[in-house]
Motif scaffolding. Structure first.
Motif, PDB file in Angstrom:
ATOM      1  N   SER A 156      -0.573   4.264  -2.337  1.00 52.56           N
ATOM      2  CA  SER A 156      -2.255   3.983  -1.723  1.00 52.56           C
ATOM      3  C   SER A 156      -2.465   3.038  -2.391  1.00 52.56           C
ATOM      4  O   SER A 156      -3.351   2.406  -2.081  1.00 52.56           O
ATOM      5  CB  SER A 156      -2.893   5.550  -2.540  1.00 52.56           C
ATOM      6  N   GLY A 157      -1.863   2.821  -3.417  1.00 52.32           N
ATOM      7  CA  GLY A 157      -1.814   1.544  -3.995  1.00 52.32           C
ATOM      8  C   GLY A 157      -1.562   0.270  -3.371  1.00 52.32           C
ATOM      9  O   GLY A 157      -2.428  -0.785  -2.673  1.00 52.32           O
ATOM     10  N   SER A 158      -0.469  -0.094  -3.637  1.00 54.84           N
ATOM     11  CA  SER A 158       0.305  -1.814  -3.000  1.00 54.84           C
ATOM     12  C   SER A 158       0.711  -1.561  -1.967  1.00 54.84           C
ATOM     13  O   SER A 158       1.034  -2.351  -1.541  1.00 54.84           O
ATOM     14  CB  SER A 158       1.342  -1.652  -3.747  1.00 54.84           C
ATOM     15  N   GLY A 159       0.815  -0.260  -1.510  1.00 57.32           N
ATOM     16  CA  GLY A 159       1.525  -0.056   0.261  1.00 57.32           C
ATOM     17  C   GLY A 159       2.624  -0.018   0.251  1.00 57.32           C
ATOM     18  O   GLY A 159       3.236  -0.751   1.713  1.00 57.32           O
ATOM     19  N   SER A 160       3.482  -0.087  -0.724  1.00 52.64           N
ATOM     20  CA  SER A 160       4.886   0.018  -1.155  1.00 52.64           C
ATOM     21  C   SER A 160       5.524   1.348   0.161  1.00 52.64           C
ATOM     22  O   SER A 160       4.837   2.205   0.030  1.00 52.64           O
ATOM     23  CB  SER A 160       4.974  -0.182  -2.368  1.00 52.64           C
ATOM     24  N   THR A 161       6.719   0.927   0.957  1.00 51.77           N
ATOM     25  CA  THR A 161       7.197   2.262   2.181  1.00 51.77           C
ATOM     26  C   THR A 161       8.587   1.932   1.643  1.00 51.77           C
ATOM     27  O   THR A 161       9.308   1.141   1.054  1.00 51.77           O
ATOM     28  CB  THR A 161       7.125   1.299   2.780  1.00 51.77           C
ATOM     29  N   THR A 162       9.095   3.414   1.671  1.00 53.28           N
ATOM     30  CA  THR A 162      10.283   3.924   1.650  1.00 53.28           C
ATOM     31  C   THR A 162      10.422   4.809   2.820  1.00 53.28           C
ATOM     32  O   THR A 162       9.316   5.146   3.103  1.00 53.28           O
ATOM     33  CB  THR A 162      10.499   5.154   0.140  1.00 53.28           C
ATOM     34  N   TYR A 163      11.423   4.380   3.290  1.00 56.70           N
ATOM     35  CA  TYR A 163      12.106   4.562   4.283  1.00 56.70           C
ATOM     36  C   TYR A 163      13.848   5.467   4.319  1.00 56.70           C
ATOM     37  O   TYR A 163      14.115   5.484   3.407  1.00 56.70           O
ATOM     38  CB  TYR A 163      12.718   4.049   5.923  1.00 56.70           C
ATOM     39  N   ALA A 164      13.604   7.410   5.182  1.00 53.90           N
ATOM     40  CA  ALA A 164      15.424   7.474   5.407  1.00 53.90           C
ATOM     41  C   ALA A 164      16.073   6.417   6.000  1.00 53.90           C
ATOM     42  O   ALA A 164      15.904   5.610   6.769  1.00 53.90           O
ATOM     43  CB  ALA A 164      15.397   9.398   5.825  1.00 53.90           C
ATOM     44  N   ALA A 165      17.249   6.454   5.307  1.00 58.26           N
ATOM     45  CA  ALA A 165      18.476   6.102   6.081  1.00 58.26           C
ATOM     46  C   ALA A 165      18.366   5.406   7.288  1.00 58.26           C
ATOM     47  O   ALA A 165      18.507   5.242   8.493  1.00 58.26           O
ATOM     48  CB  ALA A 165      19.150   5.719   5.106  1.00 58.26           C
ATOM     49  N   SER A 166      18.381   7.133   7.696  1.00 60.19           N
ATOM     50  CA  SER A 166      18.153   7.288   9.286  1.00 60.19           C
ATOM     51  C   SER A 166      17.288   6.567  10.360  1.00 60.19           C
ATOM     52  O   SER A 166      17.374   6.944  11.692  1.00 60.19           O
ATOM     53  CB  SER A 166      18.361   9.353   9.372  1.00 60.19           C
ATOM     54  N   VAL A 167      16.093   7.365  10.142  1.00 56.87           N
ATOM     55  CA  VAL A 167      14.703   6.174  10.230  1.00 56.87           C
ATOM     56  C   VAL A 167      14.727   4.884  10.700  1.00 56.87           C
ATOM     57  O   VAL A 167      13.998   3.847  10.890  1.00 56.87           O
ATOM     58  CB  VAL A 167      13.708   6.903  10.471  1.00 56.87           C
ATOM     59  N   LYS A 168      15.135   4.437   9.446  1.00 59.35           N
ATOM     60  CA  LYS A 168      14.648   2.734   9.436  1.00 59.35           C
ATOM     61  C   LYS A 168      14.770   1.761  10.507  1.00 59.35           C
ATOM     62  O   LYS A 168      16.100   1.930  10.760  1.00 59.35           O
ATOM     63  CB  LYS A 168      15.954   2.160   7.980  1.00 59.35           C
ATOM     64  N   GLY A 169      14.138   0.506  10.547  1.00 58.06           N
ATOM     65  CA  GLY A 169      14.346   0.027  12.189  1.00 58.06           C
ATOM     66  C   GLY A 169      13.762   0.711  12.444  1.00 58.06           C
ATOM     67  O   GLY A 169      13.687  -0.019  13.966  1.00 58.06           O
ATOM     68  N   ARG A 170      13.654   2.116  13.182  1.00 56.68           N
ATOM     69  CA  ARG A 170      13.263   2.603  14.427  1.00 56.68           C
ATOM     70  C   ARG A 170      11.588   3.389  13.828  1.00 56.68           C
ATOM     71  O   ARG A 170      10.536   2.811  15.099  1.00 56.68           O
ATOM     72  CB  ARG A 170      14.126   4.003  14.839  1.00 56.68           C
ATOM     73  N   PHE A 171      11.651   3.464  12.977  1.00 57.18           N
ATOM     74  CA  PHE A 171       9.865   4.249  12.514  1.00 57.18           C
ATOM     75  C   PHE A 171       9.257   2.990  11.359  1.00 57.18           C
ATOM     76  O   PHE A 171       9.805   2.375  10.664  1.00 57.18           O
ATOM     77  CB  PHE A 171      10.408   5.502  11.633  1.00 57.18           C
ATOM     78  N   THR A 172       8.760   3.536  11.615  1.00 50.27           N
ATOM     79  CA  THR A 172       6.975   2.196  10.498  1.00 50.27           C
ATOM     80  C   THR A 172       6.147   3.485  10.103  1.00 50.27           C
ATOM     81  O   THR A 172       5.211   3.881  10.773  1.00 50.27           O
ATOM     82  CB  THR A 172       6.725   1.385  11.475  1.00 50.27           C
ATOM     83  N   ILE A 173       6.336   3.580   9.046  1.00 51.44           N
ATOM     84  CA  ILE A 173       4.982   3.945   8.212  1.00 51.44           C
ATOM     85  C   ILE A 173       3.691   3.297   8.055  1.00 51.44           C
ATOM     86  O   ILE A 173       3.937   1.868   7.466  1.00 51.44           O
ATOM     87  CB  ILE A 173       5.235   5.225   6.764  1.00 51.44           C
ATOM     88  N   SER A 174       2.481   3.358   8.429  1.00 50.94           N
ATOM     89  CA  SER A 174       1.406   2.431   8.398  1.00 50.94           C
ATOM     90  C   SER A 174      -0.137   3.182   7.408  1.00 50.94           C
ATOM     91  O   SER A 174       0.311   4.988   8.092  1.00 50.94           O
ATOM     92  CB  SER A 174       1.311   1.725   9.388  1.00 50.94           C
ATOM     93  N   ARG A 175      -1.290   2.852   7.238  1.00 49.21           N
ATOM     94  CA  ARG A 175      -1.893   3.240   5.741  1.00 49.21           C
ATOM     95  C   ARG A 175      -3.507   2.486   6.515  1.00 49.21           C
ATOM     96  O   ARG A 175      -3.806   1.878   7.242  1.00 49.21           O
ATOM     97  CB  ARG A 175      -2.078   3.767   4.633  1.00 49.21           C
ATOM     98  N   ASP A 176      -4.292   3.650   6.623  1.00 53.06           N
ATOM     99  CA  ASP A 176      -5.668   3.278   7.436  1.00 53.06           C
ATOM    100  C   ASP A 176      -6.595   4.098   5.769  1.00 53.06           C
ATOM    101  O   ASP A 176      -7.663   5.091   6.299  1.00 53.06           O
ATOM    102  CB  ASP A 176      -6.409   2.965   8.747  1.00 53.06           C
ATOM    103  N   ASN A 177      -6.599   3.079   4.971  1.00 52.20           N
ATOM    104  CA  ASN A 177      -7.474   3.953   4.296  1.00 52.20           C
ATOM    105  C   ASN A 177      -8.971   3.631   4.022  1.00 52.20           C
ATOM    106  O   ASN A 177      -9.307   5.325   3.419  1.00 52.20           O
ATOM    107  CB  ASN A 177      -7.307   2.618   2.595  1.00 52.20           C
ATOM    108  N   ALA A 178      -9.744   2.991   4.753  1.00 51.44           N
ATOM    109  CA  ALA A 178     -10.732   2.959   5.128  1.00 51.44           C
ATOM    110  C   ALA A 178     -11.267   4.474   6.055  1.00 51.44           C
ATOM    111  O   ALA A 178     -12.600   5.480   5.799  1.00 51.44           O
ATOM    112  CB  ALA A 178     -11.531   2.381   6.210  1.00 51.44           C
TER     113      ALA A 178
END
Length: 115
Positions: free
Chosen positions: A52-74
């Protein structure tokens, strides 16, 4: 914290889907939100998380490069953009929100990828 997921469905291999997870309640306490999935007969596994703070992301190896996580804090909403889907991505996808003391789960949304 209450979580409501949407956006699952049936898609052909190579296709795309976008999942959404809207949080309500004590959203100020959320530190990390993310997506997990559970396929039949398998354990629930991490797909992607975002802080929630910096927006740092972590992905499983199996989805890296194909999936993207994002957020809308508002909107207290987190998204999972899934591209180049494979049959092995078929699972129930669960949204998770973690605070210092608690962990909340959504009801899950089914994603089915046909070959």
């Amino acid at each position: 914290v209450q979580l409501v997921e949407s956006g699952g469905g049936l898609v052909q291999a190579g296709g795309s889907l976008r999942l959404s997870c809207a949080a309500s309640g004590s959203t100020f306490s959320i530190r990390v939100m993310g997506w997990y999935r559970q396929a039949p007969g398998k354990q629930r596994e991490l797909v992607a998380v975002i802080t929630s703070g910096s927006g740092s992301t972590t992905y499983a190896a199996s989805v890296k490069g194909r999936f993207t996580i994002s957020r809308d804090n508002a909107k207290n909403t987190v998204y999972l953009e899934m591209n180049s889907l494979k049959p092995e991505d078929t699972a129930v996808y669960y949204c998770n929100a973690r605070s210092v003391l608690t962990s909340s789960w959504g009801q899950g949304t089914q994603v089915t990828v046909s070959s």
